[in-house]
Write a protein that holds these residues in place. Structure first.
Motif, mmCIF file in Angstrom:
data_model
loop_
_atom_site.group_PDB
_atom_site.id
_atom_site.type_symbol
_atom_site.label_atom_id
_atom_site.label_comp_id
_atom_site.label_asym_id
_atom_site.label_seq_id
_atom_site.Cartn_x
_atom_site.Cartn_y
_atom_site.Cartn_z
ATOM 1 N N GLY A 36 -0.335 42.455 -42.757
ATOM 2 C CA GLY A 36 0.812 43.126 -42.292
ATOM 3 C C GLY A 36 0.753 43.259 -40.844
ATOM 4 N N VAL A 37 1.746 43.771 -40.220
ATOM 5 C CA VAL A 37 1.753 43.874 -38.799
ATOM 6 C C VAL A 37 0.433 44.411 -38.361
ATOM 7 C CG1 VAL A 37 2.804 45.029 -36.883
ATOM 8 C CG2 VAL A 37 4.183 44.129 -38.690
ATOM 9 N N GLN A 195 16.205 40.121 -49.333
ATOM 10 C CA GLN A 195 16.200 41.556 -49.056
ATOM 11 C C GLN A 195 15.111 41.902 -48.044
ATOM 12 O OE1 GLN A 195 16.461 44.383 -52.407
ATOM 13 N NE2 GLN A 195 17.253 42.721 -53.698
ATOM 14 N N ALA A 196 13.949 41.273 -48.185
ATOM 15 C CA ALA A 196 12.864 41.517 -47.231
ATOM 16 C C ALA A 196 13.261 41.075 -45.834
ATOM 17 C CB ALA A 196 11.602 40.777 -47.688
ATOM 18 N N VAL A 236 11.128 41.604 -57.294
ATOM 19 C CA VAL A 236 10.076 42.336 -56.592
ATOM 20 C C VAL A 236 9.059 41.364 -55.981
ATOM 21 C CG1 VAL A 236 8.178 43.977 -56.855
ATOM 22 C CG2 VAL A 236 10.359 44.384 -58.033
ATOM 23 N N SER A 237 8.666 40.350 -56.729
ATOM 24 C CA SER A 237 7.708 39.367 -56.211
ATOM 25 C C SER A 237 8.282 38.609 -55.022
ATOM 26 C CB SER A 237 7.318 38.383 -57.321
ATOM 27 O OG SER A 237 6.581 39.029 -58.339
ATOM 28 N N GLY A 238 9.590 38.316 -55.074
ATOM 29 C CA GLY A 238 10.223 37.641 -53.945
ATOM 30 C C GLY A 238 10.194 38.486 -52.692
ATOM 31 N N MET A 239 10.461 39.797 -52.836
ATOM 32 C CA MET A 239 10.380 40.688 -51.681
ATOM 33 C C MET A 239 8.956 40.743 -51.134
ATOM 34 S SD MET A 239 11.361 44.739 -51.234
ATOM 35 C CE MET A 239 13.093 44.427 -50.867
ATOM 36 N N ALA A 240 7.978 40.850 -52.031
ATOM 37 C CA ALA A 240 6.580 40.898 -51.603
ATOM 38 C C ALA A 240 6.233 39.669 -50.764
ATOM 39 C CB ALA A 240 5.672 40.994 -52.820
ATOM 40 N N ARG A 241 6.667 38.514 -51.218
ATOM 41 C CA ARG A 241 6.369 37.287 -50.486
ATOM 42 C C ARG A 241 7.077 37.270 -49.126
ATOM 43 N NH1 ARG A 241 6.457 30.979 -52.602
ATOM 44 N NH2 ARG A 241 6.032 30.074 -50.554
ATOM 45 N N GLY A 242 8.322 37.760 -49.096
ATOM 46 C CA GLY A 242 9.048 37.791 -47.833
ATOM 47 C C GLY A 242 8.321 38.592 -46.769
ATOM 48 N N TYR A 243 7.793 39.752 -47.133
ATOM 49 C CA TYR A 243 7.064 40.573 -46.169
ATOM 50 C C TYR A 243 5.743 39.923 -45.776
ATOM 51 C CZ TYR A 243 10.263 44.479 -47.058
ATOM 52 O OH TYR A 243 11.365 45.284 -47.147
ATOM 53 N N ALA A 246 6.041 37.130 -43.363
ATOM 54 C CA ALA A 246 6.384 37.614 -42.031
ATOM 55 C C ALA A 246 5.175 38.252 -41.349
ATOM 56 C CB ALA A 246 7.525 38.626 -42.119
ATOM 57 N N GLY A 247 4.050 38.335 -42.071
ATOM 58 C CA GLY A 247 2.820 38.851 -41.477
ATOM 59 C C GLY A 247 2.547 40.312 -41.706
ATOM 60 N N TYR A 248 3.198 40.911 -42.702
ATOM 61 C CA TYR A 248 3.008 42.333 -42.976
ATOM 62 C C TYR A 248 2.168 42.555 -44.228
ATOM 63 C CZ TYR A 248 6.561 43.375 -39.510
ATOM 64 O OH TYR A 248 7.258 43.482 -38.328
#
Length: 329
Positions: A36-37, A195-196, A236-243, A246-248
């Motif tokens: 994450g950041v 969404q992410a 939910v898994s798609g959002m997790a991957r999006g973050y 992005a390095g978070y």
């Protein structure tokens, strides 16, 4: 990773020795960590953007985060991080806020703010909500909330509610991600991913800096989840991957019951922020126990509601590594 008193004692000895040798002018590295950041959760890394289209059932993985160049000598920051009684782990009080705490009347019609009370003065950190309830709707006063956290020199983190996409959103974002949007599950996973991406734009526009983002998984009134747990889980898994891409770093906010009725046996194995409802600080600390595991992750915070405020307390061991979970303003 939790630090024992022995390790901390050893660290203090090294720091003091270093300070003497440097004439007390040493300075330390910014403790950036993975996923994450700035976090050091030991989760698998995500495939970088541009890889082949993947299945929505793939577990999101984490790509390595580049270590920030230290702006100060590592010694000073390490000493500053050892405040109060060195090596003593005590629960740290905090809060979480979002659109309900905005001035009255802001936000979308179904989620208009009510001017709920702000965090108590004693709160040392605040977890800020990025959404106005469901996904694709931003917290209407996030920038002002970030400014208040900065002005009070508090620590900060972020969370976002994840929701099942409305039909129009499902169609619009079916291909906006790394999954095969020609399939139903792939389109849903891409919606979670989108969404992410939307939330990251909201967060950056507001100037919010955080080492990680918590994914809030629970029923969303007026934006209900489907009865298909597998379909909900890929969002939910798609959002997790999006973050992650992005390095978070990520974690999840929920309860065992709410998690089960929304996504079933989905197990991301990430850190957990556990809700105890309208109870007490003691109940929130009890939620840190092994009998309250949500999806296989370690506990970081327990939350309870008191006097119309969301109160939070860190779980055992967390106070020794606050820089892993929060950004200090």
């Amino acid at each position: 990773m939790r630090r024992s008193g022995v390790v901390v004692s050893a660290l203090v000895t090294v720091l003091i020795t270093g300070l003497v040798a440097a004439g007390c002018s040493g300075t330390t590295a910014d403790p950036t960590t993975a996923t994450g950041v700035a976090s050091s959760t030991t989760e698998p890394s995500a495939s970088p953007p541009g890889d082949q289209t993947s299945s929505p059932t793939d577990r999101p993985t984490r790509k390595p985060t580049k270590t920030k160049k230290p702006s100060r000598d590592p010694l000073a920051d390490a000493v500053e991080g050892l405040s109060g009684q060195i090596g003593v782990d005590e629960p740290v009080l905090g809060a979480d806020i979002s659109w309900p705490q905005c001035p009255v009347g802001m936000g979308i019609p179904l989620k208009e703010s009510k001017g709920a009370p702000p965090p108590v003065e004693e709160a040392q950190y605040v977890v800020l909500g990025l959404t106005n309830g469901p996904g694709f709707y931003p917290n209407p006063c996030l920038a002002d909330q970030v400014a208040d956290v900065r002005a009070r020199s508090r620590m900060a983190a972020a969370y976002s509610v994840v929701s099942y996409p409305e039909p129009e959103r499902l169609s619009r974002h079916a291909d906006d991600g790394p999954y095969d949007g020609s399939t139903r599950l792939g389109a849903l996973a891409n919606n979670g991913y989108a969404q992410a991406v939307f939330n990251l734009r909201t967060m950056r526009a507001a100037g919010l800096v955080t080492p990680m983002i918590w994914i809030d998984v629970e029923p969303v009134p007026n934006f209900e989840w489907s009865s298909d747990l597998e379909a909900n889980a890929v969002v939910v898994s798609g959002m997790a991957r999006g973050y992650r891409e992005a390095g978070y770093a990520i974690g999840v906010y929920s309860t065992t019951y709410l998690w089960d009725i929304v996504v079933g046996d989905l197990a991301l194995g990430v850190p957990e922020w556990r809700a105890a409802g309208q109870t007490s600080r003691e109940a929130a600390l009890a939620a840190c126990g092994p009998d309250r595991v949500i999806q296989g992750g370690d506990p970081v915070m327990g939350q309870w509601v008191e006097a119309n405020r969301d109160m939070n307390v860190t779980c055992p061991g967390i106070s020794l590594e606050l820089e892993r979970w929060f950004h200090q303003y």
